[in-house]
Design a protein around this motif. Structure first.
Motif, short mmCIF file in Angstrom:
data_model
loop_
_atom_site.label_atom_id
_atom_site.label_comp_id
_atom_site.label_asym_id
_atom_site.label_seq_id
_atom_site.Cartn_x
_atom_site.Cartn_y
_atom_site.Cartn_z
N LYS A 41 22.66 -1.50 -82.84
CA LYS A 41 22.80 -0.21 -83.53
C LYS A 41 21.98 -0.12 -84.81
O LYS A 41 21.83 0.96 -85.37
N SER A 69 32.56 3.19 -83.19
CA SER A 69 33.54 2.14 -82.87
C SER A 69 33.24 0.87 -83.66
O SER A 69 33.89 -0.14 -83.48
N ASN A 71 29.76 -0.84 -84.59
CA ASN A 71 28.42 -1.34 -84.85
C ASN A 71 27.51 -0.33 -85.55
O ASN A 71 26.79 -0.69 -86.49
N GLY A 176 24.51 -1.25 -70.61
CA GLY A 176 25.83 -0.69 -70.92
C GLY A 176 25.68 0.68 -71.57
O GLY A 176 24.71 0.94 -72.28
N VAL A 177 26.68 1.54 -71.31
CA VAL A 177 26.58 2.92 -71.81
C VAL A 177 27.76 3.29 -72.69
O VAL A 177 28.92 3.11 -72.32
N GLY A 178 27.42 3.78 -73.89
CA GLY A 178 28.45 4.33 -74.79
C GLY A 178 28.05 5.76 -75.12
O GLY A 178 28.51 6.71 -74.50
N THR A 179 27.12 5.91 -76.09
CA THR A 179 26.59 7.24 -76.38
C THR A 179 25.51 7.62 -75.37
O THR A 179 25.14 8.79 -75.26
N GLY A 180 24.95 6.61 -74.69
CA GLY A 180 23.85 6.87 -73.76
C GLY A 180 22.48 6.77 -74.41
O GLY A 180 21.46 6.89 -73.74
N GLY A 181 22.45 6.54 -75.72
CA GLY A 181 21.16 6.44 -76.41
C GLY A 181 20.31 5.30 -75.86
O GLY A 181 19.12 5.46 -75.56
N THR A 182 20.93 4.14 -75.71
CA THR A 182 20.18 2.97 -75.24
C THR A 182 19.63 3.22 -73.84
O THR A 182 18.44 3.06 -73.60
N GLY A 221 32.67 -0.48 -77.72
CA GLY A 221 31.24 -0.65 -77.39
C GLY A 221 30.83 0.30 -76.29
O GLY A 221 30.27 1.35 -76.55
N ILE A 222 31.16 -0.07 -75.04
CA ILE A 222 30.77 0.84 -73.95
C ILE A 222 31.97 1.65 -73.47
O ILE A 222 33.12 1.33 -73.77
N SER A 265 30.32 -5.83 -74.42
CA SER A 265 29.41 -5.13 -73.50
C SER A 265 28.38 -6.09 -72.90
O SER A 265 27.89 -5.85 -71.79
N PRO A 293 24.11 -6.57 -76.81
CA PRO A 293 24.06 -5.64 -77.95
C PRO A 293 24.68 -6.18 -79.24
O PRO A 293 24.29 -5.77 -80.33
N ASP A 294 25.69 -7.06 -79.13
CA ASP A 294 26.23 -7.66 -80.36
C ASP A 294 26.75 -9.05 -80.05
O ASP A 294 26.77 -9.48 -78.89
N TYR A 299 34.84 -10.53 -81.89
CA TYR A 299 35.76 -10.46 -80.75
C TYR A 299 36.63 -11.72 -80.65
O TYR A 299 37.27 -11.95 -79.64
#
Ligand SMILES: Cc1ncc(COP(=O)(O)O)c(C=O)c1O
Length: 320
Positions: A41, A69, A71, A176-182, A221-222, A265, A293-294, A299
């Motif tokens: 992020k 959430s 990051n 992996g998809v969260g906002t879909g930006g990646t 994350g996702i 993710s 991604p992180d 975690y």
């Protein structure tokens, strides 16, 4: 302001791409936790901020607001503190405890929503809270990661271009998809360079992004409880849904088999790859890439905690 921000540019991007042993594919992962503040992020935050500063939308008196959430909020908080502008993240109870403590120490103020929305998630409640803040705070600016085209371009020009420069040919990308930006940025860039690449979207069970039945999710994350605008720009060949139990398994396998201690993710994508290729045979091993991604540190009280895992397994038993 832009010049100042650009001084941190060398801490964003150009992350390591490492090969992982696998019996039937050439597997690679891009270690996005090597970015500033340990996540992918940093790319989104840096690109959205620099573009908004260039357009004159952010200045010394701005109060930046974002729903995250964890990051993205941490990356934005870091840049905002460096630029000396106020930042208010809107978070929810799914946030890792470590992230919440960190955000409380580096943000101007933290707003935490506690009510679940009608899908069982928190996103819609967080977005409503953003609207309230935009109306009540003078000079408030919302980066709006769910719709901001700069979230797309951050990854189109960032990870997308870095992968294109590395591979002569690429056959599969699991994202992996969260906002879909990646996924939207990377998929468009990859398809231009490698028209036959298969882009596999990885989502968690219970997320509504790709029409799964909504259900409570616990790993940030996702996944999302609404369909983000940016996902519509992604070029996706297949979608896989992974349960949170399998996300945990994927994270542990990644650590035990490859020494990579990564976030939820990353394990979700790794598990998706294991499942996808388990009964496929190839004359020539395909090149397959996924992202980390992180990292796993935030975690340790959840995905890497035996008590929490027991609790999670009980939740799934209750639901089914
Ligand atoms: C750990 C992690 N992985 C994956 C993603 C998904 O990325 P995107 O929001 O670009 O779809 C996020 C987004 O917050 C994340 O925090």
């Amino acid at each position: 302001m832009l010049e100042k921000l650009q001084k941190l540019g060398h801490l964003v991007g150009n992350t390591p791409l490492v090969p992982l042993e696998h019996p039937s594919i050439h597997l690679y992962t891009k270690l996005e936790y090597h970015n500033l503040m340990n996540s992918v992020k940093a790319r989104t935050a840096y690109y959205m901020l620099s573009s908004a500063i260039k357009r004159g939308e952010i200045h010394e008196g701005t109060t930046l607001i974002e729903s995250s959430s964890g990051n993205l909020a941490i990356a934005l908080a870091t840049f905002c503190q460096y630029l000396k502008i106020k930042f208010i993240p809107v978070i929810d109870p799914n946030i890792n405890g470590v992230y919440e403590d960190l955000l409380r120490s580096i943000s101007y103020q933290v707003v935490k929503v506690t009510d679940r929305d009608e899908t069982g998630g928190f996103l819609l409640t967080r977005l409503k809270k953003i609207q309230d803040l935009l109306h009540s705070i003078p000079n408030a600016y919302w980066t709006n990661q769910y719709q901001n085209p700069d979230n797309f371009y951050a990854h189109y020009h960032g990870i997308g271009t870095e992968l294109v420069q590395h591979f002569e040919t690429l056959d599969y990308a699991f994202i992996g998809v969260g906002t879909g930006g990646t996924i939207s940025g990377i998929s468009n860039r990859l398809k231009e360079a490698f028209p036959n690449v298969k882009v596999i979207a990885v989502d968690s069970e219970g997320s509504v992004i790709f029409n799964d039945k909504p259900k409570k999710r616990h790993i940030p994350g996702i996944g999302a409880s609404t369909v983000p605008e940016l996902v519509k720009r992604a070029v996706i060949d297949e979608v896989v849904h992974i349960s949170e139990q399998h996300t945990v398994e994927g994270c542990h396998q990644l650590f035990e088999n490859h020494g990579i201690f990564a976030g939820g993710s990353s394990g979700t994508s790794y598990y998706a790859i294991q499942q996808y290729f388990q009964d496929k045979a190839f004359a020539e091993k395909p090149n397959v890439v996924f992202l980390c991604p992180d990292n796993g540190v935030p975690y340790v009280q959840t995905v890497y905690n035996a008590e929490w895992i027991k609790w999670l397994l009980n939740q799934s038993v209750c639901i089914s």
